[in-house]
Design a protein around this motif. Structure first.
Motif, short mmCIF file in Angstrom:
data_model
loop_
_atom_site.label_atom_id
_atom_site.label_comp_id
_atom_site.label_asym_id
_atom_site.label_seq_id
_atom_site.Cartn_x
_atom_site.Cartn_y
_atom_site.Cartn_z
N ARG A 1 2.61 17.08 1.27
CA ARG A 1 1.47 17.49 2.08
C ARG A 1 0.51 16.32 2.30
NH1 ARG A 1 -0.45 21.08 -1.07
NH2 ARG A 1 1.01 22.71 -0.43
N ASP A 2 0.28 15.55 1.25
CA ASP A 2 -0.59 14.38 1.36
C ASP A 2 -0.02 13.37 2.34
OD1 ASP A 2 -2.79 12.72 0.70
OD2 ASP A 2 -1.59 11.63 -0.76
N VAL B 1 -0.13 6.69 5.23
CA VAL B 1 -0.26 6.54 6.69
C VAL B 1 0.90 5.73 7.26
CG1 VAL B 1 -1.67 5.42 8.48
CG2 VAL B 1 -2.76 6.84 6.73
N ASN B 2 1.45 4.82 6.45
CA ASN B 2 2.52 3.95 6.94
C ASN B 2 3.79 4.72 7.29
OD1 ASN B 2 1.52 1.02 6.61
ND2 ASN B 2 0.91 2.00 4.70
N PHE B 3 3.92 5.93 6.80
CA PHE B 3 5.05 6.78 7.20
C PHE B 3 5.06 6.95 8.72
CE2 PHE B 3 6.74 10.99 8.25
CZ PHE B 3 8.00 10.95 7.67
N PHE B 4 3.87 7.13 9.31
CA PHE B 4 3.78 7.35 10.75
C PHE B 4 3.82 6.04 11.53
CE2 PHE B 4 1.90 11.09 8.78
CZ PHE B 4 2.58 12.10 9.46
N VAL B 5 3.52 4.92 10.86
CA VAL B 5 3.70 3.62 11.50
C VAL B 5 5.19 3.34 11.65
CG1 VAL B 5 3.29 1.14 11.28
CG2 VAL B 5 1.50 2.77 10.63
N LEU B 6 5.95 3.67 10.63
CA LEU B 6 7.40 3.49 10.69
C LEU B 6 8.05 4.46 11.67
CD1 LEU B 6 8.07 3.10 6.86
CD2 LEU B 6 8.36 1.31 8.58
N ASN B 7 7.54 5.68 11.71
CA ASN B 7 8.07 6.71 12.62
C ASN B 7 7.04 6.90 13.73
OD1 ASN B 7 10.51 7.76 10.96
ND2 ASN B 7 8.83 7.75 9.50
N THR C 1 -4.01 1.99 7.07
CA THR C 1 -2.69 1.75 6.46
C THR C 1 -2.82 1.00 5.14
OG1 THR C 1 -2.52 -0.25 7.80
CG2 THR C 1 -1.42 1.73 8.63
N LEU C 2 -3.95 0.32 4.95
CA LEU C 2 -4.14 -0.46 3.72
C LEU C 2 -4.81 0.36 2.63
CD1 LEU C 2 -5.36 -3.85 5.25
CD2 LEU C 2 -3.03 -3.00 4.94
N GLU C 3 -5.58 1.38 3.01
CA GLU C 3 -6.30 2.19 2.03
C GLU C 3 -5.57 3.47 1.67
OE1 GLU C 3 -10.16 2.81 3.64
OE2 GLU C 3 -10.68 0.67 3.65
N HIS C 4 -4.85 4.06 2.63
CA HIS C 4 -4.06 5.26 2.37
C HIS C 4 -2.62 4.93 2.72
CE1 HIS C 4 -2.35 9.18 2.24
NE2 HIS C 4 -3.49 9.84 2.28
N SER D 1 0.83 -1.21 0.00
CA SER D 1 0.00 0.00 0.00
C SER D 1 0.87 1.26 0.00
CB SER D 1 -0.92 -0.02 1.22
OG SER D 1 -1.67 1.19 1.32
N TYR D 2 1.92 1.23 0.81
CA TYR D 2 2.84 2.37 0.91
C TYR D 2 3.56 2.58 -0.42
CZ TYR D 2 6.17 5.40 3.48
OH TYR D 2 6.92 6.45 3.95
#
Length: 732
Positions: free
Chosen positions: A346-347, A361-367, A355-358, A326-327
């Motif tokens: 910005r997006d 969002v995984n950027f913040f899961v990693l950080n 995390t699967l649809e956008h 997804s990422y």
């Protein structure tokens, strides 16, 4: 006798105390402690201090340092009624044993200032102390000759309107000793031709002096006059080369430009037909048409999706398989749509939901922690590291500990929860919760870097929206410089500032005017990265030959010639597969595979198409691929190694692809072409050029004299020699 003279001198020095202003701890004592090394990491500024005495690094904690000096160890360091007997002064002048050696003399201005401060009762920092607002050097742009000396003067301006000569209490550092050095008092000594800089540090402020020393060689002015600039890149590059007296090399030949542009823009070699068509084309605009076509190719999406996946750390070892895809697909969609860089960032920074649809969002899961988010955002999108400011004011930059935690507090309300599907997380912005700064024990007001007005602590608005608006704003120079520098480095092998993600005040650009103009060009084109790439590719600077002249052979920064560089790990593996027509099979780590899926990526998948860096490949690892663990250009390396040499000389990857059945070599032998044509095609597909007469003669002789059963082995050896050459391994 010595102590008595010392006491008399102190009385004389202090006789005008009531007439003079009491030295400020914040603005006088702290700079002295920093300038003479007391508050540096090698001395009392270390995390644990030295000899039971601890100061903050470079004096970033005024209140804490004042308490340490005046109150710790039962206040034994100061003797208020007799300052000359203060341990604080006796050790600094080595009147008593001191492991740090003598810091200054008894009759020095530093001694007098500290003695006056002690005599006045050692007052601490005050809330209404004037604060430094700027720092200036007397020679910000110095053009001179080797062997000269120049004295810098440093002036600090304070919030009360006062200006002060602080040359004596400033710390200096030269960035390029081959051009110039600087002593502890700001005296610059020039040593050789080129460009360097001297940084001046005082009270957490930095000023920079650039030193330009032209090449002493006699260069024919016609070397510059004959060149016709194509755009602002050429104009400002030539201006810098004239300033440095470095002549530019000639224009690259068509075959050099063709190969170079393909590799730098889409990461593959031109096909045999593409090479022949381009080399046979005699029209004047063929290079421009090639550039435009490359920017529209599907391989462009592969290449730049991989580049931004490195930057944004798409890693199957850190994310579940569906989230990782997804990422990666989120990045691909933006690259394919040519989304302006500011809109894409910005997006990402305002992403919410699944995390699967956008995928963003995984950027913040990693950080997943505020300080980690702050540091990653600053490196990825501002090209600068603020990590040092987590513990103390940044020693090489303007960022303070207070700014660090105010910036990190922008991410303090980012939360995740479990979604409705397996391995799904949902990100949202909470309305409460703040990050506490260890130094103050309080949550700092959240605000972007260099912004004076913080966000209200009671506001329930998603703080990331304020961050994204500030970060991507047209007036945010660091945001522009970071992406321009990354794109520039992709095409020239080095950024206008090196390292690419080290945009410090103390790390000057090789051509500041060019850098600023390129940033303005980016803003003018609404952050369209393809527009910037097109301008770079069309420039005569990019299209210059890599063949050097005696006068420009040492230039690696100013654009007098194209600087050859080894192909990146993924590109090298893909080009080997492309030339041999023997694709690589990439296995999926079982830990990161979805149930029921294949254990390998589809046949023909190139390394640049892989979404995940977590692929078992000794070849890619040996040639320096990025592991995508930390956002840092240093993760990828082009440094040579013995493992790389062995891979090329006798490695399994190259040997198996050359010997694989039904590969390109078999097709060539089955074509029944004359030996000369086989050799010609071998050169065209590997080196993107036709062989010289001498090369054809030698290679055809090898084929002609080989036994029928040895022709394939001989052709393997010819391909092996071509693919092991610098001309193949390097972009040039």
């Amino acid at each position: 006798m010595q102590y008595r003279r010392h006491l008399i001198l102190l009385v004389l020095l202090s006789s005008t105390l009531h007439a003079a202003e009491t030295p400020s701890f914040r603005n006088t004592i702290q700079p002295i402690l920093t300038r003479y090394g007391c508050a540096m990491g090698a001395c009392h500024g270390a995390a644990a201090g030295q000899g039971g005495f601890r100061l903050s690094l470079r004096g970033f904690d005024d209140e804490g340092d004042w308490i340490s000096i005046t109150r710790s160890a039962n206040g034994r360091r100061l003797t208020m009624e007799d300052p000359a007997r203060s341990l604080f002064l006796l050790k600094a002048t080595k009147m008593v044993p001191h492991k740090g050696d003598k810091r200054f003399e008894v009759n020095s201005p530093e001694y007098k200032a500290i003695a006056d401060w002690i005599a006045a009762g050692a007052p601490g920092p005050k809330a209404d102390d004037p604060r430094i607002v700027s720092l200036e050097v007397s020679h910000p742009h110095l053009v001179t000759q080797a062997g000269k000396t120049v004295q810098l003067k440093v002036t600090a301006k304070f919030s009360d309107g006062r200006s002060e000569d602080v040359t004596r209490w400033t710390k200096y550092n030269a960035t390029n000793a081959s051009v110039a050095t600087v002593d502890d008092f700001g005296l610059i000594k020039t040593t050789g031709s080129g460009e360097g800089s001297v940084s001046a540090w005082y009270l957490s402020r930095l000023a920079l002096a650039t030193i330009t020393i032209p090449n002493a060689s006699n260069v024919d002015p016609a070397a510059f006059a004959a060149l016709k600039p194509r755009n602002f890149i050429d104009e400002l590059t030539l201006k810098k080369l004239r300033e440095l007296n470095i002549p530019p090399s000639v224009r690259a030949e068509d075959h050099e430009f063709l190969r170079r542009t393909f590799l730098d823009t889409i990461g593959v070699l031109p096909t045999l037909d593409e090479t022949r068509v381009f080399l046979a084309d005699k029209t004047a605009d063929k290079r421009d048409r090639l550039i435009d076509s490359l920017l529209q190719r599907p391989e462009f999406v592969d290449y730049w999706s991989h580049r931004w996946s490195d930057l944004l750390l798409v890693n199957g070892d850190k994310l579940m398989p569906e989230a990782m895809w997804s990422y990666y697909n989120w990045i691909r969609r933006h690259v394919a749509a040519n989304t302006p860089w500011d809109a894409m960032v910005r997006d990402l920074l305002t992403a919410t939901g699944s995390t699967l649809e956008h995928g963003g969002v995984n950027f913040f899961v990693l950080n997943d922690e505020p300080t980690k988010c702050a540091e990653t955002v600053s490196i990825a999108f501002l090209g600068t590291s603020i990590g040092c400011a987590k513990c103390h004011n940044h020693p090489m930059e303007k960022w303070t500990n207070e700014q660090y935690y105010g910036f990190a507090n922008l991410f303090a309300r980012v939360r995740t929860k479990n979604g409705t599907q397996a391995d799904e997380r949902v990100l949202f912005s909470d309305t409460q919760g703040d990050l506490v700064a260890p130094l103050t024990g309080k949550p700092p007001p959240p605000r972007p870097l260099d912004v004076t007005t913080p966000i209200s602590m009671t506001s329930t608005e998603d703080r990331r929206i304020v961050l994204a608006n500030w970060l991507t704003g047209a007036d945010n120079k660091l945001f522009q410089r970071a992406i321009v520098n990354r794109v520039w480095a992709n095409f020239f092998g080095a950024g206008l500032v090196e390292a690419v993600d080290d945009l410090r005040v103390t790390n000057a650009a090789s051509n500041e005017e060019l850098f600023a103009t390129a940033c303005a060009h980016l803003v003018q084109h609404k952050f369209d990265l393809k527009a910037l790439m097109r301008t770079i590719l069309q420039s005569e600077t990019y299209q210059r030959s890599s063949v050097t002249l005696p006068e420009n052979i040492t230039d690696l920064r100013y654009g007098s010639h194209y600087v050859p560089r080894r192909l990146k790990a993924e590109i090298l593996l893909d080009t080997i597969s492309q030339v041999t027509a023997a694709p690589t099979t990439f296995k999926i780590d079982k830990r990161n595979a979805n149930k029921g899926t294949s254990e390998s990526y589809p046949m023909g998948f190139r390394a640049l198409q892989l979404p995940d860096s977590n692929i078992a490949s000794y070849f890619l690892k040996s040639f320096g691929r990025a592991d995508r663990v930390a956002t840092c250009e240093c993760e990828r390396t082009n440094e040579p190694s013995m493992a790389q040499a062995l891979h090329i000389a006798n490695g399994e990857t190259l040997n198996l692809k050359l010997s694989q059945k039904d590969n390109h070599l078999d097709a060539l032998l089955a074509s029944k072409q004359p030996d000369a044509k086989i050799i010609e095609e071998a050169y065209l597909v590997t080196l993107t050029r036709e062989p010289t007469e001498r090369e054809i003669a030698k290679a055809t002789q090898l084929l002609a004299t080989a036994k029928p059963e040895d022709r394939r082995t001989t052709l393997e050896d010819i391909f092996w020699s071509l693919m092991g050459s610098k001309e193949f391994l390097f972009n040039h």
